[in-house]
Design a protein around this motif. Structure first.
Motif, PDB file in Angstrom:
ATOM      1  N   GLN A  72       0.837  -1.189   0.000  1.00  0.00           N
ATOM      2  CA  GLN A  72       0.000   0.000   0.000  1.00  0.00           C
ATOM      3  C   GLN A  72       0.881   1.252   0.000  1.00  0.00           C
ATOM      4  N   PHE A  73       0.513   2.203  -0.830  1.00  0.00           N
ATOM      5  CA  PHE A  73       1.314   3.418  -0.989  1.00  0.00           C
ATOM      6  C   PHE A  73       0.401   4.636  -0.992  1.00  0.00           C
ATOM      7  N   LEU A  74       0.807   5.668  -0.247  1.00  0.00           N
ATOM      8  CA  LEU A  74       0.131   6.966  -0.245  1.00  0.00           C
ATOM      9  C   LEU A  74       1.140   7.993  -0.726  1.00  0.00           C
ATOM     10  N   ASP A  75       0.949   8.457  -1.952  1.00  0.00           N
ATOM     11  CA  ASP A  75       1.914   9.342  -2.612  1.00  0.00           C
ATOM     12  C   ASP A  75       1.367  10.765  -2.606  1.00  0.00           C
ATOM     13  N   VAL A  76       1.903  11.612  -1.728  1.00  0.00           N
ATOM     14  CA  VAL A  76       1.445  12.999  -1.590  1.00  0.00           C
ATOM     15  C   VAL A  76       2.423  13.907  -2.330  1.00  0.00           C
ATOM     16  N   GLY A  77       1.888  14.801  -3.167  1.00  0.00           N
ATOM     17  CA  GLY A  77       2.750  15.609  -4.020  1.00  0.00           C
ATOM     18  C   GLY A  77       3.123  14.835  -5.264  1.00  0.00           C
ATOM     19  N   THR A  78       2.137  14.174  -5.830  1.00  0.00           N
ATOM     20  CA  THR A  78       2.324  13.257  -6.950  1.00  0.00           C
ATOM     21  C   THR A  78       2.976  13.909  -8.156  1.00  0.00           C
ATOM     22  N   GLY A  79       2.518  15.098  -8.495  1.00  0.00           N
ATOM     23  CA  GLY A  79       3.004  15.746  -9.710  1.00  0.00           C
ATOM     24  C   GLY A  79       2.267  15.249 -10.940  1.00  0.00           C
ATOM     25  N   ILE A  80       2.536  15.878 -12.064  1.00  0.00           N
ATOM     26  CA  ILE A  80       1.917  15.503 -13.329  1.00  0.00           C
ATOM     27  C   ILE A  80       2.467  14.145 -13.763  1.00  0.00           C
ATOM     28  N   PRO A  81       1.616  13.227 -14.200  1.00  0.00           N
ATOM     29  CA  PRO A  81       2.072  11.865 -14.499  1.00  0.00           C
ATOM     30  C   PRO A  81       3.225  11.819 -15.500  1.00  0.00           C
ATOM     31  N   THR A  82       4.243  11.063 -15.150  1.00  0.00           N
ATOM     32  CA  THR A  82       5.385  10.785 -16.015  1.00  0.00           C
ATOM     33  C   THR A  82       5.696   9.299 -15.881  1.00  0.00           C
ATOM     34  N   GLU A  83       5.556   8.560 -16.962  1.00  0.00           N
ATOM     35  CA  GLU A  83       5.733   7.115 -16.867  1.00  0.00           C
ATOM     36  C   GLU A  83       7.215   6.733 -16.796  1.00  0.00           C
ATOM     37  N   PRO A  84       7.527   5.655 -16.002  1.00  0.00           N
ATOM     38  CA  PRO A  84       6.563   4.925 -15.192  1.00  0.00           C
ATOM     39  C   PRO A  84       6.236   5.675 -13.906  1.00  0.00           C
ATOM     40  N   ASN A  85       4.970   5.629 -13.523  1.00  0.00           N
ATOM     41  CA  ASN A  85       4.533   6.226 -12.275  1.00  0.00           C
ATOM     42  C   ASN A  85       4.756   5.251 -11.128  1.00  0.00           C
ATOM     43  N   ARG A  98      -1.862  -1.434  -3.876  1.00  0.00           N
ATOM     44  CA  ARG A  98      -2.887  -0.391  -3.863  1.00  0.00           C
ATOM     45  C   ARG A  98      -2.193   0.951  -3.667  1.00  0.00           C
ATOM     46  N   VAL A  99      -2.542   1.930  -4.509  1.00  0.00           N
ATOM     47  CA  VAL A  99      -1.857   3.222  -4.507  1.00  0.00           C
ATOM     48  C   VAL A  99      -2.878   4.349  -4.507  1.00  0.00           C
ATOM     49  N   VAL A 100      -2.709   5.303  -3.606  1.00  0.00           N
ATOM     50  CA  VAL A 100      -3.498   6.532  -3.620  1.00  0.00           C
ATOM     51  C   VAL A 100      -2.555   7.695  -3.891  1.00  0.00           C
ATOM     52  N   TYR A 101      -2.853   8.436  -4.937  1.00  0.00           N
ATOM     53  CA  TYR A 101      -2.094   9.624  -5.310  1.00  0.00           C
ATOM     54  C   TYR A 101      -2.804  10.871  -4.796  1.00  0.00           C
ATOM     55  N   GLY A 122      -4.725  -4.946  -8.627  1.00  0.00           N
ATOM     56  CA  GLY A 122      -4.413  -3.826  -7.752  1.00  0.00           C
ATOM     57  C   GLY A 122      -5.448  -2.724  -7.852  1.00  0.00           C
ATOM     58  N   VAL A 123      -5.153  -1.615  -7.175  1.00  0.00           N
ATOM     59  CA  VAL A 123      -6.042  -0.456  -7.178  1.00  0.00           C
ATOM     60  C   VAL A 123      -5.184   0.794  -7.234  1.00  0.00           C
ATOM     61  N   THR A 124      -5.593   1.767  -8.045  1.00  0.00           N
ATOM     62  CA  THR A 124      -5.000   3.104  -7.953  1.00  0.00           C
ATOM     63  C   THR A 124      -6.140   4.109  -7.915  1.00  0.00           C
ATOM     64  N   GLU A 125      -5.944   5.172  -7.126  1.00  0.00           N
ATOM     65  CA  GLU A 125      -6.958   6.214  -7.001  1.00  0.00           C
ATOM     66  C   GLU A 125      -6.246   7.545  -6.825  1.00  0.00           C
ATOM     67  N   TYR A 126      -6.968   8.624  -7.109  1.00  0.00           N
ATOM     68  CA  TYR A 126      -6.386   9.967  -7.034  1.00  0.00           C
ATOM     69  C   TYR A 126      -7.331  10.887  -6.270  1.00  0.00           C
ATOM     70  N   ILE A 144      -9.620   3.628   0.419  1.00  0.00           N
ATOM     71  CA  ILE A 144      -8.928   2.753  -0.521  1.00  0.00           C
ATOM     72  C   ILE A 144      -7.883   1.887   0.184  1.00  0.00           C
ATOM     73  N   LEU A 145      -7.178   2.492   1.142  1.00  0.00           N
ATOM     74  CA  LEU A 145      -6.100   1.797   1.838  1.00  0.00           C
ATOM     75  C   LEU A 145      -6.598   1.271   3.182  1.00  0.00           C
ATOM     76  N   ASP A 146      -6.049   0.153   3.600  1.00  0.00           N
ATOM     77  CA  ASP A 146      -6.368  -0.446   4.896  1.00  0.00           C
ATOM     78  C   ASP A 146      -5.307   0.001   5.897  1.00  0.00           C
ATOM     79  N   PHE A 147      -5.687   0.952   6.770  1.00  0.00           N
ATOM     80  CA  PHE A 147      -4.710   1.521   7.690  1.00  0.00           C
ATOM     81  C   PHE A 147      -4.396   0.604   8.874  1.00  0.00           C
ATOM     82  N   SER A 148      -4.912  -0.611   8.841  1.00  0.00           N
ATOM     83  CA  SER A 148      -4.478  -1.609   9.826  1.00  0.00           C
ATOM     84  C   SER A 148      -3.273  -2.390   9.302  1.00  0.00           C
ATOM     85  N   ARG A 149      -2.924  -2.169   8.040  1.00  0.00           N
ATOM     86  CA  ARG A 149      -1.777  -2.826   7.412  1.00  0.00           C
ATOM     87  C   ARG A 149      -0.772  -1.771   6.978  1.00  0.00           C
TER      88      ARG A 149
END
Length: 267
Positions: A72-85, A98-101, A122-126, A144-149
């Protein structure tokens, strides 16, 4: 996520996400961003390489975290998408990641579709929000994310835009307080340790445009990891953090890229 506000892009002053985009050679920016970008280039021609070095660190750190079991990833300050993200790196290792941008520039929302191309497992959300509003980010991310993990909190090339007076350290503490044991903080941060005169000039350039630039020293950056167990090699030059994982951008000349990076684990 649903309930996002209408897209209203302020082109009256530069935005760090769009300037970063311009430095990477992409086109999702405006003349005001390019203007300041060129002024920073005149101050230090290596600025575009600094952006690439930070991006490469994000790739290596995300890969290391996924290899070591983080899903699980919480990416704050994602920026404009540039592959690979980030989600593409994580899901190459773990398709069920699972990723939240999150970003505060509406132009990122306009490109969010590129951030949402998850693997089937997987899951990605913004979500659109500012790092200075951790309560909202955490509330939305918890859908989206399980904060127990364990969760990896990514703050790459972000905190040098948040001043001490705006509670930079307290913001990080607030995020980490909600994450369980086994979670990680990954960040990179520009520094004024290497050329104080250039650092002061850049800081003033940002200030004149109503923007914050807080170029902290190594000890100040290490403070973000107080109470965490640093992953080797600790707080290192950005290009020197686990180069064996690949995608290292090297800079010509003897001067290092003026910034540090680290990953720390919450016990």
């Amino acid at each position: 996520m649903s309930g996002q506000p209408p897209i209203e892009i302020d082109t009256s002053r530069p935005h760090p996400a769009r300037m970063y985009d311009w430095f990477l050679g992409d086109k999702d920016n405006y003349p005001v961003d390019e203007e300041m970008g060129r002024q920073l280039l005149a101050l230090d021609p290596r600025v575009p390489v600094m952006a690439q070095v930070n991006r490469a660190f994000m790739h290596r750190a995300t890969r290391w975290l996924a290899i070591n079991g983080v899903r699980q990833f919480l990416d704050v300050g994602t920026g404009i998408p540039t592959e690979p993200n980030l989600h593409q790196i994580a899901q190459q290792v773990a398709p069920d990641a699972r990723v939240v941008y999150c970003d505060n520039d509406p132009i990122v929302l306009a490109h969010a579709e590129a951030l949402l191309r998850s693997t089937p497992d997987g899951v990605t959300e913004y979500l659109q929000a500012d790092v200075r509003d951790p309560a909202r980010i955490l509330e939305q991310a918890a859908k989206i994310l399980d904060f127990s993990r364990p969760v990896a909190l990514s703050l790459v090339a972000l905190l040098h835009f948040v001043a001490d007076e705006d509670g930079a350290y307290e913001l990080v503490e607030r995020f980490l307080a909600e994450l369980p044991s086994g979670s990680y903080l990954m960040l990179s941060h520009a520094s004024g340790d290497f050329d104080t005169e250039k650092a002061a000039t850049a800081t003033e350039m940002y200030r004149r445009r109503g923007l914050t630039m807080a170029l902290r020293g190594r000890a100040e950056i290490a403070r973000f990891f107080d109470g965490l167990e640093l992953v080797e090699p600790g707080v290192a030059l950005v290009a020197d953090w686990k180069p064996e994982l690949g995608e290292v951008i090297r800079v010509q000349g003897d001067e290092p890229v003026p910034g540090y990076a680290a990953v720390g684990r919450k016990g």
